[in-house]
Every structure is written in structure tokens, then in C-alpha cells.
Design a protein around this motif. Sequence first.
Motif, PDB file in Angstrom:
ATOM      1  N   ASP A 115       0.644  -1.002  -0.052  1.00  0.00           N
ATOM      2  CA  ASP A 115       0.037   0.056   0.049  1.00  0.00           C
ATOM      3  C   ASP A 115       0.725   1.203   0.011  1.00  0.00           C
ATOM      4  O   ASP A 115       2.093   1.140  -0.320  1.00  0.00           O
ATOM      5  CB  ASP A 115      -0.986   0.004   0.997  1.00  0.00           C
ATOM      6  CG  ASP A 115      -0.238   0.027   2.516  1.00  0.00           C
ATOM      7  OD1 ASP A 115       0.823   0.659   2.618  1.00  0.00           O
ATOM      8  OD2 ASP A 115      -0.816  -0.583   3.351  1.00  0.00           O
ATOM      9  N   ALA A 116       0.287   2.331   0.246  1.00  0.00           N
ATOM     10  CA  ALA A 116       1.192   3.659   0.158  1.00  0.00           C
ATOM     11  C   ALA A 116       2.242   3.826   1.227  1.00  0.00           C
ATOM     12  O   ALA A 116       3.065   4.602   1.208  1.00  0.00           O
ATOM     13  CB  ALA A 116       0.233   4.813   0.190  1.00  0.00           C
ATOM     14  N   LEU A 117       2.110   2.923   2.215  1.00  0.00           N
ATOM     15  CA  LEU A 117       3.066   2.932   3.227  1.00  0.00           C
ATOM     16  C   LEU A 117       3.778   1.884   3.586  1.00  0.00           C
ATOM     17  O   LEU A 117       5.049   1.918   4.222  1.00  0.00           O
ATOM     18  CB  LEU A 117       2.568   3.617   4.566  1.00  0.00           C
ATOM     19  CG  LEU A 117       1.826   4.980   4.911  1.00  0.00           C
ATOM     20  CD1 LEU A 117       1.169   5.200   6.369  1.00  0.00           C
ATOM     21  CD2 LEU A 117       2.895   6.050   4.293  1.00  0.00           C
ATOM     22  N   GLN A 118       3.555   0.833   3.375  1.00  0.00           N
ATOM     23  CA  GLN A 118       4.275  -0.454   3.726  1.00  0.00           C
ATOM     24  C   GLN A 118       3.987  -1.529   2.905  1.00  0.00           C
ATOM     25  O   GLN A 118       3.108  -1.548   2.052  1.00  0.00           O
ATOM     26  CB  GLN A 118       3.625  -0.975   5.119  1.00  0.00           C
ATOM     27  CG  GLN A 118       1.903  -1.333   5.156  1.00  0.00           C
ATOM     28  CD  GLN A 118       1.453  -1.244   6.502  1.00  0.00           C
ATOM     29  OE1 GLN A 118       2.056  -1.315   7.447  1.00  0.00           O
ATOM     30  NE2 GLN A 118       0.254  -0.922   6.322  1.00  0.00           N
ATOM     31  N   LEU A 119       5.107  -2.548   2.939  1.00  0.00           N
ATOM     32  CA  LEU A 119       5.013  -3.726   2.383  1.00  0.00           C
ATOM     33  C   LEU A 119       4.442  -4.968   3.136  1.00  0.00           C
ATOM     34  O   LEU A 119       4.973  -5.070   4.380  1.00  0.00           O
ATOM     35  CB  LEU A 119       6.236  -4.231   1.906  1.00  0.00           C
ATOM     36  CG  LEU A 119       6.418  -5.435   0.977  1.00  0.00           C
ATOM     37  CD1 LEU A 119       5.670  -5.482  -0.431  1.00  0.00           C
ATOM     38  CD2 LEU A 119       7.942  -5.990   0.804  1.00  0.00           C
ATOM     39  N   LEU A 120       3.398  -5.533   2.787  1.00  0.00           N
ATOM     40  CA  LEU A 120       3.158  -6.647   3.689  1.00  0.00           C
ATOM     41  C   LEU A 120       3.316  -7.800   2.997  1.00  0.00           C
ATOM     42  O   LEU A 120       2.590  -8.512   2.378  1.00  0.00           O
ATOM     43  CB  LEU A 120       1.184  -6.671   3.786  1.00  0.00           C
ATOM     44  CG  LEU A 120       0.680  -5.145   4.091  1.00  0.00           C
ATOM     45  CD1 LEU A 120      -0.616  -5.262   3.885  1.00  0.00           C
ATOM     46  CD2 LEU A 120       1.077  -5.062   5.792  1.00  0.00           C
ATOM     47  N   ASP A 121       4.635  -8.581   3.706  1.00  0.00           N
ATOM     48  CA  ASP A 121       5.028  -9.641   3.245  1.00  0.00           C
ATOM     49  C   ASP A 121       5.234 -10.756   4.166  1.00  0.00           C
ATOM     50  O   ASP A 121       5.773 -11.736   3.757  1.00  0.00           O
ATOM     51  CB  ASP A 121       6.568  -9.168   2.905  1.00  0.00           C
ATOM     52  CG  ASP A 121       7.243  -8.683   4.053  1.00  0.00           C
ATOM     53  OD1 ASP A 121       6.833  -8.235   5.226  1.00  0.00           O
ATOM     54  OD2 ASP A 121       8.601  -8.496   4.075  1.00  0.00           O
ATOM     55  N   ARG A 122       4.521 -10.593   5.292  1.00  0.00           N
ATOM     56  CA  ARG A 122       4.258 -11.743   6.358  1.00  0.00           C
ATOM     57  C   ARG A 122       3.344 -12.331   6.298  1.00  0.00           C
ATOM     58  O   ARG A 122       1.897 -11.782   6.162  1.00  0.00           O
ATOM     59  CB  ARG A 122       4.727 -11.569   7.674  1.00  0.00           C
ATOM     60  CG  ARG A 122       6.148 -10.510   7.935  1.00  0.00           C
ATOM     61  CD  ARG A 122       7.295 -11.651   7.549  1.00  0.00           C
ATOM     62  NE  ARG A 122       7.387 -12.599   8.668  1.00  0.00           N
ATOM     63  CZ  ARG A 122       8.109 -13.558   8.603  1.00  0.00           C
ATOM     64  NH1 ARG A 122       9.379 -13.572   7.566  1.00  0.00           N
ATOM     65  NH2 ARG A 122       7.962 -14.652   9.391  1.00  0.00           N
ATOM     66  N   ASP A 123       3.022 -13.757   6.593  1.00  0.00           N
ATOM     67  CA  ASP A 123       1.724 -14.482   6.883  1.00  0.00           C
ATOM     68  C   ASP A 123       1.975 -14.961   8.637  1.00  0.00           C
ATOM     69  O   ASP A 123       2.307 -15.922   8.923  1.00  0.00           O
ATOM     70  CB  ASP A 123       1.651 -15.791   6.049  1.00  0.00           C
ATOM     71  CG  ASP A 123       0.259 -16.420   6.500  1.00  0.00           C
ATOM     72  OD1 ASP A 123      -0.512 -15.980   7.001  1.00  0.00           O
ATOM     73  OD2 ASP A 123       0.204 -17.485   5.929  1.00  0.00           O
TER      74      ASP A 123
END
Length: 348
Positions: A21-29
Motif C-alpha cells: 500500500d502507500a506506506l508499507q509492504l505486507l510480506d508476512r503471514d
Amino acid sequence: MKITGIGVEVVSKPKAHAVRDALQLLDRDGHTKVVIETDEGITGVSDTYFGRVASSPAVLAAIITDQLAPAIVGDDPTLIRQVRQKLWRLTDYQGSTGLSLFGISAIDLALWDLLGKSLEVPVWKLLGAQRTSIPTYAMVGWLELDVPGLEAVSTKAMEQGFRGVKMKVGGGPLSEDISRIKAVRAVIGPDAPLMVDANQAFSYSEALRRGRAYSDLGCEWFEEPLPAADTESHIRLADKLDIPIATGENRYGQAQFRDLITGGGVGVVQPDLRRAGGLTDCLEIGLMAAGFGIPYASHGGGAHIHVLAALPNTIYVESGLLPPDGRVELVDGCYPLPLEPGLSSWSH
């Protein structure tokens, strides 16, 4: 019935497909699973999700195991609001928001699951539901996708029967947002709802500029335009824009919604089960919003569908694409409510 123990399990691994998104990478489960056990053999379960920071599930597990769980062993699990009050008092010194509230929420959800199972009914029936299905849209427009990728995933969402789609904005200049919005609109049609989500990325002046552009493009709402805690700027922005401001997923507990709602700074209330305080607080926040005539749309799905079934001001449950195994089918753009006892849910 008494609580005899609380077990906690932790999972933390890389996500197969990271999203941005505009602020962060969501790369964990990441997940922290809580199981509440009782002397009658009935258990209640909750699952708290983390999309980033590898250590967060284990940190939450430690808070639950070392601090929260010992305080409620021996308590009556059906007195859910009594447990909530005890845990808020217990964590007051360190701060009851942040991960403390994630823990309180996890226990709250597990208690509702346990109560539903003990009475052999889905939780939405305990809450006094007024509908049997929930309108839904697909959150599919992540910023790592190029325009062809956006078009493809938005087309798939509409083919699966979703009412509309949501996409991220704020990853580049306004001109880029406009191009991406127009591309999605072209594939979902002129009448399907199209929401935009900035994930707190903008200053007040930039949010005002972009909000006017999104409004001109016919977007349904403008989500998280500003840092979540800046209530005053939300109120000023909502007064200047025609497009509704949707926000709430990064606010903690009912108190952080009160001034936002009474000040007119939100057009669509969006609590998050983990941060708001669990099912109990989301229900109460929704009822507070209903008193002011403000619609409610969940952040995320899962157990939230039970709250949405009961609120008079529900408009949407948020979802990703449907799972490929075909176990979930939408009916007229709506999720059917689960029939299993407890918090079992189709939504994900």
C-alpha cells in the motif's frame, strides 16, 4: 462453567505474494491462535493475523500467556464484558492500546466463539441479527500491481460476483492514481462501487486535493486519507469534501471513535477487530455510529461478519477474492452467514 486454561499457538512465515500500500509492504503471514478451555470441555478459538513484522505474533503470545491469561483462569467465560473490564484495568499501567488491546481482542473473540458453541448457535444469532447475508466488495487493487494486473484482478472480482472493488492510492503522483482509477472503472462498469484507500499517506492539503479528484471520478469513499490519530484534520477534511471519509481501522477502543463520530469527521466507520477491542467493542462502536446515522463497513472479514449481521447501519463486508476451491459462493453480491456454532465464517 469456568475457564481452566488458555493455550496460544504462533505462526510467522513469509507471504507467498507480498502486497503493497502507500506506506508499507505486507510480506508476512503471521498468526497468533488462542484456545480457551473450560471445565465443561467446551473450547473457544480466535486467530489474530499479522501482515508484517516477523516477531509480532510471538510478542502478542507472550502478553496473552504471561499477563492476560492468568488473570482470567477461574472466571465465568460467559461474562464477556466483565472479562473485558478486568483486562482493561490490568493493562492500564502499560497502556491498554497497542498489542495489549490485540490480546484483549483475541480473548474477547475466543469467548464469543465459546459462548456460541456452548449454546450450539452461530454468534450472529446471539447478537440479534437483522439480515442473513452481507453485501461485499473485493479489496484487490494493491500498489505492486501494474495497470494490466489491476484490470485483470478487478475483472475477476466482478466475475466472482462482488458488488464492487477497492484499490490503493497514494503510491505515486495524483496523475498515476487517476490513470489507475480510470482503468479499473473501465473494467468494472459505470455503476459498480469503486473505493480508494490511501492508508494514512497524505497531509491535510494533499488529501483535500486528491479527495476532490477522487470525488470527480465517482469513487464511493476515500479511505484513511490522513494519519488515524488526527481527529481534527479528519473533521476539517470531511467538511470540505463531498466524497465520504472512511476510517477507523487504526483506532484503538471505543474512546478513539467518540470524538471522530460526534465531530463529523467520518462518513463510513471501519473498526478493526484486533485494534478496536474484539467483537464486543466493534458491536458497540457500530451501535454508536448508528445513533448518528453513520454507516458501518468492516475492516477485513472473518468473524466480523457476525457483527455486520446484527448492526442496523451495515453496508459492506471487506473481502479478498474468493478461494479457488469453490467452497464460497456469493448470492446477489452478498456473503451468506455461516450456520456452524460459534464464530465460524465464510468470509476471509
